[in-house]
Design a protein around this motif. Structure first.
Motif, PDB file in Angstrom:
ATOM      1  N   GLN A   1      21.828 -15.741  11.268  1.00 49.01           N
ATOM      2  CA  GLN A   1      22.752 -15.062  12.166  1.00 49.01           C
ATOM      3  C   GLN A   1      22.622 -15.708  13.537  1.00 49.01           C
ATOM      4  O   GLN A   1      21.575 -16.247  13.876  1.00 49.01           O
ATOM      5  N   LEU A   2      23.674 -15.638  14.334  1.00 52.63           N
ATOM      6  CA  LEU A   2      23.605 -16.220  15.679  1.00 52.63           C
ATOM      7  C   LEU A   2      22.850 -15.292  16.608  1.00 52.63           C
ATOM      8  O   LEU A   2      23.066 -14.076  16.626  1.00 52.63           O
ATOM      9  N   PHE A   3      21.941 -15.864  17.373  1.00 55.49           N
ATOM     10  CA  PHE A   3      21.114 -15.135  18.335  1.00 55.49           C
ATOM     11  C   PHE A   3      21.535 -15.585  19.728  1.00 55.49           C
ATOM     12  O   PHE A   3      21.571 -16.776  20.016  1.00 55.49           O
ATOM     13  N   HIS A   4      21.868 -14.631  20.576  1.00 57.00           N
ATOM     14  CA  HIS A   4      22.315 -14.921  21.939  1.00 57.00           C
ATOM     15  C   HIS A   4      21.276 -14.409  22.928  1.00 57.00           C
ATOM     16  O   HIS A   4      20.863 -13.258  22.866  1.00 57.00           O
ATOM     17  N   LYS A   5      20.861 -15.267  23.832  1.00 60.44           N
ATOM     18  CA  LYS A   5      19.980 -14.856  24.914  1.00 60.44           C
ATOM     19  C   LYS A   5      20.322 -15.740  26.115  1.00 60.44           C
ATOM     20  O   LYS A   5      20.225 -16.966  26.014  1.00 60.44           O
ATOM     21  N   GLU A   6      20.711 -15.076  27.203  1.00 59.53           N
ATOM     22  CA  GLU A   6      21.205 -15.796  28.374  1.00 59.53           C
ATOM     23  C   GLU A   6      22.368 -16.686  27.921  1.00 59.53           C
ATOM     24  O   GLU A   6      23.305 -16.200  27.364  1.00 59.53           O
ATOM     25  N   SER A   7      22.275 -17.992  28.139  1.00 60.65           N
ATOM     26  CA  SER A   7      23.366 -18.880  27.730  1.00 60.65           C
ATOM     27  C   SER A   7      23.002 -19.683  26.483  1.00 60.65           C
ATOM     28  O   SER A   7      23.657 -20.651  26.149  1.00 60.65           O
ATOM     29  N   ILE A   8      21.969 -19.240  25.767  1.00 56.66           N
ATOM     30  CA  ILE A   8      21.517 -19.948  24.575  1.00 56.66           C
ATOM     31  C   ILE A   8      22.018 -19.222  23.330  1.00 56.66           C
ATOM     32  O   ILE A   8      21.968 -18.002  23.245  1.00 56.66           O
ATOM     33  N   GLU A   9      22.487 -19.994  22.374  1.00 62.59           N
ATOM     34  CA  GLU A   9      22.942 -19.444  21.102  1.00 62.59           C
ATOM     35  C   GLU A   9      22.349 -20.299  19.986  1.00 62.59           C
ATOM     36  O   GLU A   9      22.609 -21.497  19.926  1.00 62.59           O
ATOM     37  N   ILE A  10      21.515 -19.688  19.137  1.00 61.43           N
ATOM     38  CA  ILE A  10      20.896 -20.434  18.044  1.00 61.43           C
ATOM     39  C   ILE A  10      20.961 -19.624  16.749  1.00 61.43           C
ATOM     40  O   ILE A  10      20.990 -18.401  16.780  1.00 61.43           O
ATOM     41  N   PRO A  11      20.985 -20.309  15.615  1.00 58.31           N
ATOM     42  CA  PRO A  11      20.943 -19.593  14.342  1.00 58.31           C
ATOM     43  C   PRO A  11      19.518 -19.122  14.056  1.00 58.31           C
ATOM     44  O   PRO A  11      18.563 -19.890  14.206  1.00 58.31           O
ATOM     45  N   VAL A  12      19.380 -17.862  13.681  1.00 64.63           N
ATOM     46  CA  VAL A  12      18.055 -17.292  13.411  1.00 64.63           C
ATOM     47  C   VAL A  12      18.079 -16.484  12.126  1.00 64.63           C
ATOM     48  O   VAL A  12      19.128 -16.039  11.671  1.00 64.63           O
ATOM     49  N   TYR A  13      16.889 -16.328  11.563  1.00 61.61           N
ATOM     50  CA  TYR A  13      16.675 -15.349  10.502  1.00 61.61           C
ATOM     51  C   TYR A  13      16.093 -14.121  11.181  1.00 61.61           C
ATOM     52  O   TYR A  13      15.162 -14.229  11.970  1.00 61.61           O
ATOM     53  N   LYS A  14      16.634 -12.951  10.875  1.00 63.83           N
ATOM     54  CA  LYS A  14      16.084 -11.706  11.414  1.00 63.83           C
ATOM     55  C   LYS A  14      15.299 -11.012  10.320  1.00 63.83           C
ATOM     56  O   LYS A  14      15.668 -11.055   9.147  1.00 63.83           O
ATOM     57  N   GLY A  15      14.196 -10.388  10.727  1.00 65.33           N
ATOM     58  CA  GLY A  15      13.360  -9.714   9.757  1.00 65.33           C
ATOM     59  C   GLY A  15      12.404  -8.759  10.428  1.00 65.33           C
ATOM     60  O   GLY A  15      12.514  -8.482  11.625  1.00 65.33           O
ATOM     61  N   GLY A  16      11.462  -8.261   9.653  1.00 66.22           N
ATOM     62  CA  GLY A  16      10.508  -7.307  10.188  1.00 66.22           C
ATOM     63  C   GLY A  16       9.192  -7.323   9.432  1.00 66.22           C
ATOM     64  O   GLY A  16       9.114  -7.779   8.294  1.00 66.22           O
ATOM     65  N   ILE A  17       8.168  -6.840  10.109  1.00 64.59           N
ATOM     66  CA  ILE A  17       6.809  -6.725   9.569  1.00 64.59           C
ATOM     67  C   ILE A  17       6.309  -5.333   9.912  1.00 64.59           C
ATOM     68  O   ILE A  17       6.560  -4.835  11.014  1.00 64.59           O
ATOM     69  N   SER A  18       5.605  -4.718   8.997  1.00 67.25           N
ATOM     70  CA  SER A  18       4.967  -3.434   9.314  1.00 67.25           C
ATOM     71  C   SER A  18       3.494  -3.508   8.952  1.00 67.25           C
ATOM     72  O   SER A  18       3.102  -4.247   8.048  1.00 67.25           O
ATOM     73  N   ARG A  19       2.711  -2.761   9.710  1.00 69.32           N
ATOM     74  CA  ARG A  19       1.275  -2.682   9.443  1.00 69.32           C
ATOM     75  C   ARG A  19       0.741  -1.356   9.946  1.00 69.32           C
ATOM     76  O   ARG A  19       1.414  -0.640  10.688  1.00 69.32           O
ATOM     77  N   ILE A  20      -0.466  -1.040   9.541  1.00 70.95           N
ATOM     78  CA  ILE A  20      -1.118   0.196   9.968  1.00 70.95           C
ATOM     79  C   ILE A  20      -2.120  -0.166  11.061  1.00 70.95           C
ATOM     80  O   ILE A  20      -2.989  -1.014  10.868  1.00 70.95           O
ATOM     81  N   GLU A  21      -1.961   0.465  12.228  1.00 70.09           N
ATOM     82  CA  GLU A  21      -2.896   0.275  13.340  1.00 70.09           C
ATOM     83  C   GLU A  21      -3.417   1.642  13.754  1.00 70.09           C
ATOM     84  O   GLU A  21      -2.625   2.505  14.117  1.00 70.09           O
ATOM     85  N   GLU A  22      -4.708   1.833  13.664  1.00 68.60           N
ATOM     86  CA  GLU A  22      -5.358   3.092  14.028  1.00 68.60           C
ATOM     87  C   GLU A  22      -4.730   4.279  13.298  1.00 68.60           C
ATOM     88  O   GLU A  22      -4.473   5.327  13.890  1.00 68.60           O
ATOM     89  N   GLY A  23      -4.435   4.092  12.011  1.00 69.07           N
ATOM     90  CA  GLY A  23      -3.884   5.157  11.194  1.00 69.07           C
ATOM     91  C   GLY A  23      -2.396   5.395  11.365  1.00 69.07           C
ATOM     92  O   GLY A  23      -1.837   6.279  10.732  1.00 69.07           O
ATOM     93  N   GLU A  24      -1.734   4.656  12.242  1.00 73.19           N
ATOM     94  CA  GLU A  24      -0.306   4.815  12.502  1.00 73.19           C
ATOM     95  C   GLU A  24       0.462   3.593  11.995  1.00 73.19           C
ATOM     96  O   GLU A  24       0.007   2.465  12.148  1.00 73.19           O
ATOM     97  N   ALA A  25       1.644   3.838  11.435  1.00 69.45           N
ATOM     98  CA  ALA A  25       2.510   2.730  11.016  1.00 69.45           C
ATOM     99  C   ALA A  25       3.152   2.105  12.257  1.00 69.45           C
ATOM    100  O   ALA A  25       3.688   2.816  13.116  1.00 69.45           O
ATOM    101  N   VAL A  26       3.056   0.791  12.357  1.00 70.56           N
ATOM    102  CA  VAL A  26       3.645   0.052  13.473  1.00 70.56           C
ATOM    103  C   VAL A  26       4.606  -0.977  12.894  1.00 70.56           C
ATOM    104  O   VAL A  26       4.252  -1.717  11.974  1.00 70.56           O
ATOM    105  N   ASN A  27       5.822  -1.004  13.430  1.00 72.02           N
ATOM    106  CA  ASN A  27       6.841  -1.925  12.936  1.00 72.02           C
ATOM    107  C   ASN A  27       7.212  -2.938  14.008  1.00 72.02           C
ATOM    108  O   ASN A  27       7.289  -2.600  15.196  1.00 72.02           O
TER     109      ASN A  27
END
Length: 104
Positions: free
Chosen positions: A60-86
């Motif tokens: 997908q195209l990623f826009h930041k300031e005047s830069i536009e690049i193709p990126v893959y978007k995704g996510g990671i989750s883990r447990i930190e101190e007993g809480e789910a963090v995404n």
């Protein structure tokens, strides 16, 4: 079978394999999405175990300031101190470098 016919067949096979290899490398200038996700997961695992992960397979195209690049978007989750963090990330589809990381 004559030696000349055999050598012609070998040369034709080698030439065909080379053309197919070159054509397949030029089909997509992007890295494989799963390998990008694996690299990002490996980086996260240095700080502790991860609970889950996902990635969109199409760039997908990623826009930041005047830069536009193709990126893959995704996510990671883990447990930190007993809480789910995404975390959500955007990784350059050509290099696999993370260009944006947000704790959700």
């Amino acid at each position: 079978m004559k030696l000349q016919d055999f050598l012609l067949g070998v040369a034709t096979g080698i030439a065909t394999a080379y053309v197919i290899k070159e054509a397949s490398e030029k089909v997509s200038p992007y890295k494989n999405a799963n390998s990008v996700l694996d690299e990002i997961k490996d980086a996260f695992k240095t700080q502790g175990p991860i609970d889950g992960s996902w990635i969109f397979m199409e760039p997908q195209l990623f826009h930041k300031e005047s830069i536009e690049i193709p990126v893959y978007k995704g996510g990671i989750s883990r447990i930190e101190e007993g809480e789910a963090v995404n975390f959500e990330f955007a990784a350059d589809a050509r290099t696999g470098s993370v260009v944006d990381l947000v704790r959700v």
